[in-house]
Design a protein around this motif. Structure first.
Motif, PDB file in Angstrom:
ATOM      1  N   HIS B  35       0.824  -1.195   0.000  1.00 52.66           N
ATOM      2  CA  HIS B  35       0.000   0.000   0.000  1.00 52.66           C
ATOM      3  C   HIS B  35       0.865   1.253   0.000  1.00 52.66           C
ATOM      4  CE1 HIS B  35      -3.671  -2.200   1.511  1.00 52.66           C
ATOM      5  NE2 HIS B  35      -2.734  -3.005   1.985  1.00 52.66           N
ATOM      6  N   VAL B  37       0.580   5.100   1.708  1.00 53.18           N
ATOM      7  CA  VAL B  37      -0.134   5.871   2.726  1.00 53.18           C
ATOM      8  C   VAL B  37       0.573   7.222   2.860  1.00 53.18           C
ATOM      9  CG1 VAL B  37      -0.834   5.992   5.156  1.00 53.18           C
ATOM     10  CG2 VAL B  37      -0.794   3.775   3.972  1.00 53.18           C
ATOM     11  N   GLN B  39       0.975  11.087   4.872  1.00 47.98           N
ATOM     12  CA  GLN B  39       0.787  11.792   6.141  1.00 47.98           C
ATOM     13  C   GLN B  39       1.212  13.239   5.990  1.00 47.98           C
ATOM     14  OE1 GLN B  39       3.097  10.337   9.571  1.00 47.98           O
ATOM     15  NE2 GLN B  39       1.321  10.761  10.859  1.00 47.98           N
ATOM     16  N   LYS B  43      -0.138  15.540  11.031  1.00 46.19           N
ATOM     17  CA  LYS B  43      -1.530  15.128  10.851  1.00 46.19           C
ATOM     18  C   LYS B  43      -1.656  13.612  10.807  1.00 46.19           C
ATOM     19  CE  LYS B  43      -2.908  19.410  10.327  1.00 46.19           C
ATOM     20  NZ  LYS B  43      -3.757  20.060  11.354  1.00 46.19           N
ATOM     21  N   SER B  44      -2.883  13.190  10.580  1.00 39.50           N
ATOM     22  CA  SER B  44      -3.154  11.756  10.546  1.00 39.50           C
ATOM     23  C   SER B  44      -2.741  11.140   9.217  1.00 39.50           C
ATOM     24  CB  SER B  44      -4.639  11.502  10.831  1.00 39.50           C
ATOM     25  OG  SER B  44      -4.885  10.117  10.943  1.00 39.50           O
ATOM     26  N   LEU B  45      -3.079   9.879   9.064  1.00 41.11           N
ATOM     27  CA  LEU B  45      -2.665   9.072   7.925  1.00 41.11           C
ATOM     28  C   LEU B  45      -3.800   8.928   6.931  1.00 41.11           C
ATOM     29  CD1 LEU B  45      -1.134   6.600  10.421  1.00 41.11           C
ATOM     30  CD2 LEU B  45       0.266   7.726   8.672  1.00 41.11           C
ATOM     31  N   TRP B  47      -4.869   6.710   3.467  1.00 43.97           N
ATOM     32  CA  TRP B  47      -4.596   5.622   2.541  1.00 43.97           C
ATOM     33  C   TRP B  47      -4.781   6.101   1.102  1.00 43.97           C
ATOM     34  CZ3 TRP B  47      -7.779   2.938  -0.978  1.00 43.97           C
ATOM     35  CH2 TRP B  47      -7.229   1.755  -1.503  1.00 43.97           C
ATOM     36  N   TYR B  94       4.510   6.972   2.630  1.00 45.24           N
ATOM     37  CA  TYR B  94       4.976   5.668   3.090  1.00 45.24           C
ATOM     38  C   TYR B  94       4.464   4.565   2.164  1.00 45.24           C
ATOM     39  CZ  TYR B  94       5.649   7.874   7.731  1.00 45.24           C
ATOM     40  OH  TYR B  94       6.035   8.674   8.773  1.00 45.24           O
ATOM     41  N   TYR B 104      -4.683  -4.626   7.101  1.00 41.02           N
ATOM     42  CA  TYR B 104      -3.836  -3.915   8.044  1.00 41.02           C
ATOM     43  C   TYR B 104      -2.430  -3.853   7.457  1.00 41.02           C
ATOM     44  CZ  TYR B 104      -7.631  -5.719  11.009  1.00 41.02           C
ATOM     45  OH  TYR B 104      -8.862  -6.064  11.504  1.00 41.02           O
ATOM     46  N   PHE B 105      -1.589  -3.044   8.080  1.00 43.55           N
ATOM     47  CA  PHE B 105      -0.256  -2.794   7.541  1.00 43.55           C
ATOM     48  C   PHE B 105       0.785  -3.224   8.562  1.00 43.55           C
ATOM     49  CE2 PHE B 105      -2.782  -0.683   4.590  1.00 43.55           C
ATOM     50  CZ  PHE B 105      -3.592   0.235   5.221  1.00 43.55           C
ATOM     51  N   TRP B 108       6.270  -1.152   7.537  1.00 42.81           N
ATOM     52  CA  TRP B 108       6.259   0.148   6.867  1.00 42.81           C
ATOM     53  C   TRP B 108       7.670   0.534   6.460  1.00 42.81           C
ATOM     54  CZ3 TRP B 108       1.873   3.813   7.265  1.00 42.81           C
ATOM     55  CH2 TRP B 108       0.744   3.260   7.886  1.00 42.81           C
ATOM     56  N   GLN B 110      10.445   3.719   5.842  1.00 38.75           N
ATOM     57  CA  GLN B 110      10.776   4.836   6.723  1.00 38.75           C
ATOM     58  C   GLN B 110      10.117   6.130   6.263  1.00 38.75           C
ATOM     59  OE1 GLN B 110      12.729   4.031   4.222  1.00 38.75           O
ATOM     60  NE2 GLN B 110      14.010   5.736   3.572  1.00 38.75           N
TER      61      GLN B 110
END
Lengths: 107, 118
Positions: B35, B37, B39, B43-45, B47, B94, B104-105, B108, B110
């Motif tokens: 995936h 993702v 950010q 802030k939040s993540l 997808w 990411y 789910y992930f 990840w 870096q």
């Protein structure tokens, strides 16, 4: 999209204190929920999946519970290395969505 | 061990195209999905999309037709291309491995910081 709402947005805890973070989904997600921890400058790390299953290598002081639309992450005995931002994520419907995050600090 | 590493330009001009590469090791792209993702700073993540193990793709409709994900299994690489970049696309990108047959992930990269600015 399913909206994920976390509370509180931030909290501080003393060493050894038990901490709870809540996550509310805008509709039922049948326990398809994960929790991640993110430390400053690092990528998120999976802690809990399936609402209550502990990811390999994660300390047992972390636990997850909940059902339907309400879920929680509990840290039983705050440690200095637990500081960071915690995110919930639903994997029930596409697109996967995350909560806004909870910043946890050591008091 | 499982590793993912993003690479790409740190600075992109507005209206231009972002091209990122995720190089993986320790697993096969024909066995696991990957995936992307995003950010925003502090802030939040969010997808963005998924490259399935069978080569199919899924995208977040929030990115309409701006986003394209592809792969080269021989090089263990997954690519992200997003056009018409705006300043709001500034953030950390990411790549993450999908966990088994869930959404789910579990691993990840870096992350790579991308700034959209002239």
């Amino acid at each position: 999209d399913i909206q994920m709402t976390q509370s509180p947005a931030s909290l501080s805890a003393s060493l050894g204190e038990t901490v709870s973070i809540e996550c509310l989904a805008s509709e039922g997600i049948s326990n398809s929920l994960a929790w991640y921890q993110q430390k400053p400058g690092k990528s998120p790390q999976l802690l809990i999946y399936g609402a209550s299953s502990l990811q390999d290598g994660v300390p047992s002081r972390f636990s997850g519970s909940g059902s339907g639309t309400q879920y929680s992450l509990k840290i039983s005995g705050m440690q200095p290395e637990d500081e960071g931002v915690y995110y919930c994520q639903q994997g029930y419907k596409y697109p996967p969505t995350f909560g806004g995050g909870t910043k946890l600090e050591l008091k | 061990q499982v590793q993912l590493k993003e690479s790409g330009p740190g600075l992109v001009q507005p209206s231009q195209t972002l091209s990122l590469t995720c190089t993986v090791s320790g697993f096969s792209l024909t066995s696991y999905s990957v995936h992307w993702v995003r950010q925003h700073s502090g802030k939040s993540l969010e997808w963005m999309g998924r490259m399935w193990s069978d080569g199919d793709t899924s995208y977040n409709s929030a990115f309409t037709s701006r986003l394209s994900i592809s792969r080269d299994t021989s090089k263990s690489q997954v690519f992200l291309k997003m056009n018409s970049l705006q300043t709001e696309d500034t953030g950390t990108y990411y790549c993450a491995r999908n966990m088994y047959t869930t959404d789910y992930f579990d691993y990840w990269g870096q992350g790579v910081m991308v700034t959209v600015s002239s």
